[in-house]
Scaffold this motif. Sequence first.
Motif, PDB file in Angstrom:
ATOM      1  N   ASP A 236       4.047  48.163 -27.267  1.00  0.00           N
ATOM      2  CA  ASP A 236       3.918  46.857 -27.223  1.00  0.00           C
ATOM      3  C   ASP A 236       5.133  46.657 -25.794  1.00  0.00           C
ATOM      4  OD1 ASP A 236       5.998  46.585 -28.926  1.00  0.00           O
ATOM      5  OD2 ASP A 236       4.914  45.034 -30.193  1.00  0.00           O
ATOM      6  N   GLY A 237       5.602  48.133 -25.916  1.00  0.00           N
ATOM      7  CA  GLY A 237       7.238  47.450 -25.076  1.00  0.00           C
ATOM      8  C   GLY A 237       8.290  47.688 -25.531  1.00  0.00           C
ATOM      9  N   THR A 238       8.320  47.210 -27.268  1.00  0.00           N
ATOM     10  CA  THR A 238       9.691  47.147 -27.553  1.00  0.00           C
ATOM     11  C   THR A 238      10.208  48.455 -27.731  1.00  0.00           C
ATOM     12  OG1 THR A 238       8.773  45.372 -29.286  1.00  0.00           O
ATOM     13  CG2 THR A 238      10.703  46.418 -30.155  1.00  0.00           C
ATOM     14  N   LEU A 239      11.594  48.433 -28.042  1.00  0.00           N
ATOM     15  CA  LEU A 239      12.237  49.898 -28.242  1.00  0.00           C
ATOM     16  C   LEU A 239      12.957  49.661 -29.597  1.00  0.00           C
ATOM     17  CD1 LEU A 239      15.182  49.790 -25.048  1.00  0.00           C
ATOM     18  CD2 LEU A 239      12.172  51.108 -25.086  1.00  0.00           C
ATOM     19  N   VAL A 240      12.606  51.302 -29.739  1.00  0.00           N
ATOM     20  CA  VAL A 240      13.423  51.281 -31.474  1.00  0.00           C
ATOM     21  C   VAL A 240      14.110  52.656 -31.827  1.00  0.00           C
ATOM     22  CG1 VAL A 240      10.856  50.070 -32.330  1.00  0.00           C
ATOM     23  CG2 VAL A 240      10.988  52.148 -31.931  1.00  0.00           C
ATOM     24  N   ALA A 241      13.937  52.955 -33.182  1.00  0.00           N
ATOM     25  CA  ALA A 241      14.653  54.043 -33.422  1.00  0.00           C
ATOM     26  C   ALA A 241      13.778  55.267 -33.461  1.00  0.00           C
ATOM     27  CB  ALA A 241      15.528  54.053 -34.140  1.00  0.00           C
ATOM     28  N   PRO A 242      14.743  56.630 -32.338  1.00  0.00           N
ATOM     29  CA  PRO A 242      13.879  57.223 -32.140  1.00  0.00           C
ATOM     30  C   PRO A 242      13.278  58.303 -33.316  1.00  0.00           C
ATOM     31  CG  PRO A 242      15.912  58.008 -30.688  1.00  0.00           C
ATOM     32  CD  PRO A 242      16.448  56.783 -31.788  1.00  0.00           C
ATOM     33  N   GLY A 243      11.493  58.515 -32.906  1.00  0.00           N
ATOM     34  CA  GLY A 243      11.248  59.340 -34.654  1.00  0.00           C
ATOM     35  C   GLY A 243      10.239  57.781 -35.838  1.00  0.00           C
ATOM     36  N   THR A 244      10.619  56.619 -34.808  1.00  0.00           N
ATOM     37  CA  THR A 244       9.838  55.986 -35.721  1.00  0.00           C
ATOM     38  C   THR A 244       8.780  56.180 -35.588  1.00  0.00           C
ATOM     39  OG1 THR A 244      11.975  54.296 -35.058  1.00  0.00           O
ATOM     40  CG2 THR A 244       9.377  53.254 -35.575  1.00  0.00           C
ATOM     41  N   ALA A 245       7.788  55.684 -35.931  1.00  0.00           N
ATOM     42  CA  ALA A 245       6.095  55.793 -36.529  1.00  0.00           C
ATOM     43  C   ALA A 245       5.472  54.843 -34.912  1.00  0.00           C
ATOM     44  CB  ALA A 245       5.394  55.218 -37.199  1.00  0.00           C
ATOM     45  N   ASN A 246       4.457  55.796 -34.064  1.00  0.00           N
ATOM     46  CA  ASN A 246       3.587  55.671 -33.200  1.00  0.00           C
ATOM     47  C   ASN A 246       3.982  55.465 -31.836  1.00  0.00           C
ATOM     48  OD1 ASN A 246       1.193  55.727 -34.798  1.00  0.00           O
ATOM     49  ND2 ASN A 246       1.818  53.822 -35.584  1.00  0.00           N
ATOM     50  N   THR A 247       5.318  55.960 -31.797  1.00  0.00           N
ATOM     51  CA  THR A 247       6.183  55.751 -30.682  1.00  0.00           C
ATOM     52  C   THR A 247       5.541  56.519 -29.581  1.00  0.00           C
ATOM     53  OG1 THR A 247       7.482  57.517 -31.595  1.00  0.00           O
ATOM     54  CG2 THR A 247       8.597  55.453 -31.680  1.00  0.00           C
ATOM     55  N   LEU A 248       5.833  55.912 -28.371  1.00  0.00           N
ATOM     56  CA  LEU A 248       5.013  57.295 -27.139  1.00  0.00           C
ATOM     57  C   LEU A 248       5.396  58.017 -26.799  1.00  0.00           C
ATOM     58  CD1 LEU A 248       4.557  54.103 -24.476  1.00  0.00           C
ATOM     59  CD2 LEU A 248       2.199  55.031 -26.428  1.00  0.00           C
ATOM     60  N   LYS A 249       4.215  59.063 -26.832  1.00  0.00           N
ATOM     61  CA  LYS A 249       5.063  60.396 -26.809  1.00  0.00           C
ATOM     62  C   LYS A 249       3.865  61.062 -25.010  1.00  0.00           C
ATOM     63  CE  LYS A 249       5.239  60.904 -31.294  1.00  0.00           C
ATOM     64  NZ  LYS A 249       5.554  59.398 -31.761  1.00  0.00           N
ATOM     65  N   TYR A 250       4.717  61.952 -24.834  1.00  0.00           N
ATOM     66  CA  TYR A 250       2.969  62.947 -23.654  1.00  0.00           C
ATOM     67  C   TYR A 250       2.557  63.651 -24.541  1.00  0.00           C
ATOM     68  CZ  TYR A 250       5.668  61.008 -19.784  1.00  0.00           C
ATOM     69  OH  TYR A 250       5.354  60.068 -19.093  1.00  0.00           O
ATOM     70  N   ASN A 251       1.624  63.918 -25.035  1.00  0.00           N
ATOM     71  CA  ASN A 251       0.454  65.339 -25.730  1.00  0.00           C
ATOM     72  C   ASN A 251       0.139  66.360 -24.687  1.00  0.00           C
ATOM     73  OD1 ASN A 251      -0.084  66.180 -27.821  1.00  0.00           O
ATOM     74  ND2 ASN A 251      -2.139  65.543 -27.551  1.00  0.00           N
ATOM     75  N   SER A 252       0.201  67.540 -25.502  1.00  0.00           N
ATOM     76  CA  SER A 252       0.004  67.984 -24.779  1.00  0.00           C
ATOM     77  C   SER A 252      -1.606  68.745 -24.059  1.00  0.00           C
ATOM     78  CB  SER A 252       0.221  69.835 -24.131  1.00  0.00           C
ATOM     79  OG  SER A 252       1.694  69.663 -23.666  1.00  0.00           O
ATOM     80  N   ASP A 253      -2.540  67.712 -23.903  1.00  0.00           N
ATOM     81  CA  ASP A 253      -4.125  67.234 -24.757  1.00  0.00           C
ATOM     82  C   ASP A 253      -4.678  67.592 -23.133  1.00  0.00           C
ATOM     83  OD1 ASP A 253      -6.779  67.484 -25.310  1.00  0.00           O
ATOM     84  OD2 ASP A 253      -6.236  64.774 -26.007  1.00  0.00           O
ATOM     85  N   SER A 254      -5.456  68.654 -22.618  1.00  0.00           N
ATOM     86  CA  SER A 254      -6.644  68.680 -21.523  1.00  0.00           C
ATOM     87  C   SER A 254      -5.563  68.444 -20.476  1.00  0.00           C
ATOM     88  CB  SER A 254      -7.691  68.037 -21.681  1.00  0.00           C
ATOM     89  OG  SER A 254      -8.061  69.034 -22.724  1.00  0.00           O
ATOM     90  N   GLY A 255      -4.204  68.236 -20.488  1.00  0.00           N
ATOM     91  CA  GLY A 255      -3.439  67.843 -19.230  1.00  0.00           C
ATOM     92  C   GLY A 255      -2.127  67.551 -20.178  1.00  0.00           C
ATOM     93  N   VAL A 256      -1.812  66.051 -18.912  1.00  0.00           N
ATOM     94  CA  VAL A 256      -0.813  65.448 -19.755  1.00  0.00           C
ATOM     95  C   VAL A 256      -1.629  64.197 -19.943  1.00  0.00           C
ATOM     96  CG1 VAL A 256       1.588  64.360 -19.294  1.00  0.00           C
ATOM     97  CG2 VAL A 256       0.476  66.487 -18.598  1.00  0.00           C
ATOM     98  N   LYS A 257      -1.243  63.541 -21.554  1.00  0.00           N
ATOM     99  CA  LYS A 257      -1.945  61.787 -21.987  1.00  0.00           C
ATOM    100  C   LYS A 257      -1.076  62.043 -22.705  1.00  0.00           C
ATOM    101  CE  LYS A 257      -7.126  62.635 -22.100  1.00  0.00           C
ATOM    102  NZ  LYS A 257      -7.097  64.356 -21.551  1.00  0.00           N
ATOM    103  N   LEU A 258       0.033  60.149 -22.528  1.00  0.00           N
ATOM    104  CA  LEU A 258       0.130  59.488 -22.937  1.00  0.00           C
ATOM    105  C   LEU A 258      -0.359  58.997 -24.512  1.00  0.00           C
ATOM    106  CD1 LEU A 258       3.058  57.479 -22.596  1.00  0.00           C
ATOM    107  CD2 LEU A 258       1.357  55.961 -21.948  1.00  0.00           C
ATOM    108  N   ALA A 259       0.641  59.634 -25.784  1.00  0.00           N
ATOM    109  CA  ALA A 259      -0.528  59.093 -26.528  1.00  0.00           C
ATOM    110  C   ALA A 259       0.432  58.809 -28.081  1.00  0.00           C
ATOM    111  CB  ALA A 259      -0.723  60.784 -27.278  1.00  0.00           C
ATOM    112  N   LYS A 260      -0.111  58.536 -28.508  1.00  0.00           N
ATOM    113  CA  LYS A 260       1.451  57.762 -30.258  1.00  0.00           C
ATOM    114  C   LYS A 260       1.394  59.541 -31.265  1.00  0.00           C
ATOM    115  CE  LYS A 260      -1.619  54.373 -30.909  1.00  0.00           C
ATOM    116  NZ  LYS A 260      -1.991  53.111 -32.008  1.00  0.00           N
ATOM    117  N   VAL A 261       0.675  60.362 -31.057  1.00  0.00           N
ATOM    118  CA  VAL A 261       0.810  61.572 -31.750  1.00  0.00           C
ATOM    119  C   VAL A 261       0.933  62.901 -30.749  1.00  0.00           C
ATOM    120  CG1 VAL A 261      -0.176  62.976 -34.195  1.00  0.00           C
ATOM    121  CG2 VAL A 261      -0.300  60.561 -33.658  1.00  0.00           C
ATOM    122  N   VAL A 262       1.189  63.838 -31.254  1.00  0.00           N
ATOM    123  CA  VAL A 262       1.597  65.096 -30.598  1.00  0.00           C
ATOM    124  C   VAL A 262       0.582  66.598 -31.426  1.00  0.00           C
ATOM    125  CG1 VAL A 262       2.939  67.389 -29.769  1.00  0.00           C
ATOM    126  CG2 VAL A 262       3.837  64.524 -29.372  1.00  0.00           C
TER     127      VAL A 262
END
Length: 352
Positions: A236-262
């Motif tokens: 939702d765009g909120t900034l939180v402490a690193p390592g908080t659950a469900n933060t946005l990540k880049y996953n290496s899944d058939s290229g680059v995908k924005l995801a909540k889990v690596v």
Amino acid sequence: MSMIISIKDSLRQSVEAATGGQVTVMYDDKGYPSHMCRIPMFTLDTIDPSWAAVPHPAFIVNGTTKSEIWVGQYPAVIHDSRALSLPGRDPAASIDFDTADARCSIKGAGWHLMTNAEWAAIALLTHKQFGPDTIRGNTNYGRDYVATFETAPRQDGANPGLASGTARTLTGAGPASWRHNGEPSGIADLVGNVWEWQRGMRLVDGEIQVIADNNAADNTLSTAAGSSAWQAILEDGTLVAPGTANTLKYNSDSGVKLAKVVTATASVNTQYKDVLAAAGTAAPDLTKALGLFPHATDMARGNLYVNNAGERLPLRGGSWHNGALAGSFALNLSYERSLALTLLGFRPAFVL
């Protein structure tokens, strides 16, 4: 104390006259000059009417909205341990992130290594005003990879297009189409020549982390690996402490995908415009405003590179041999902060 823009000397007056005041010459703590381009504040709805009518993050520093930011018109050269923005020089290269950062912050209050927020603001504004891929540059050994008639002198003395040697071109020596606004008053060499280190954003084990707004423009704020200023982003765009659950990540899944889990760790790249969000993940406007997720899909230039293992610091723009992989939205998150290569440079910026 920095002398900034108050000096009425002939160099400053000639530069301002030639650019209609869009570029000035600023002086650092030792009186060394830098050509700096003014970027006036704009609100997010300028880019997309569906976005909030609030200042782009690049214009908010420590809670204060700035009327403008100043960006080096040219990639940095180094003199007396200070980063200078000057035309007709071989851009500084073979420099790691922390050294580039120090070469800018040593110049005095307000001076800093260009931030990711500032780069994204310029890329978005240029795309909106002039359309996609309007910025060309040294992307093919001293020439543009499509407009091969557009060339600039190489620092190694070789002919443009010769695919060997160290093909950096002299700062600002290319045509006006190599500047962000297509005019001599524009910021030069944003696309190609050297990848440029950026402050205020990083990747840690795939998690996207930023420093809020453009607080990274405060050169007293630490961007060290353990700095408490780093924050992660929720969908939702909120900034939180690193390592908080469900933060946005880049996953290496058939290229680059924005995801909540690596789920996959690898070095991958995807054309920036084609980066997608994984199923069940939403890309907030903040990621688009910071150039971390495409706000449009009409760009033909620029890739997103990701290595989602460990800490990776951002580089922007591309280098002299990247061809279509370079672009104003190109983002490289493959390298550690300690890396120094002949194709890695940087650029100073300033905020009053």
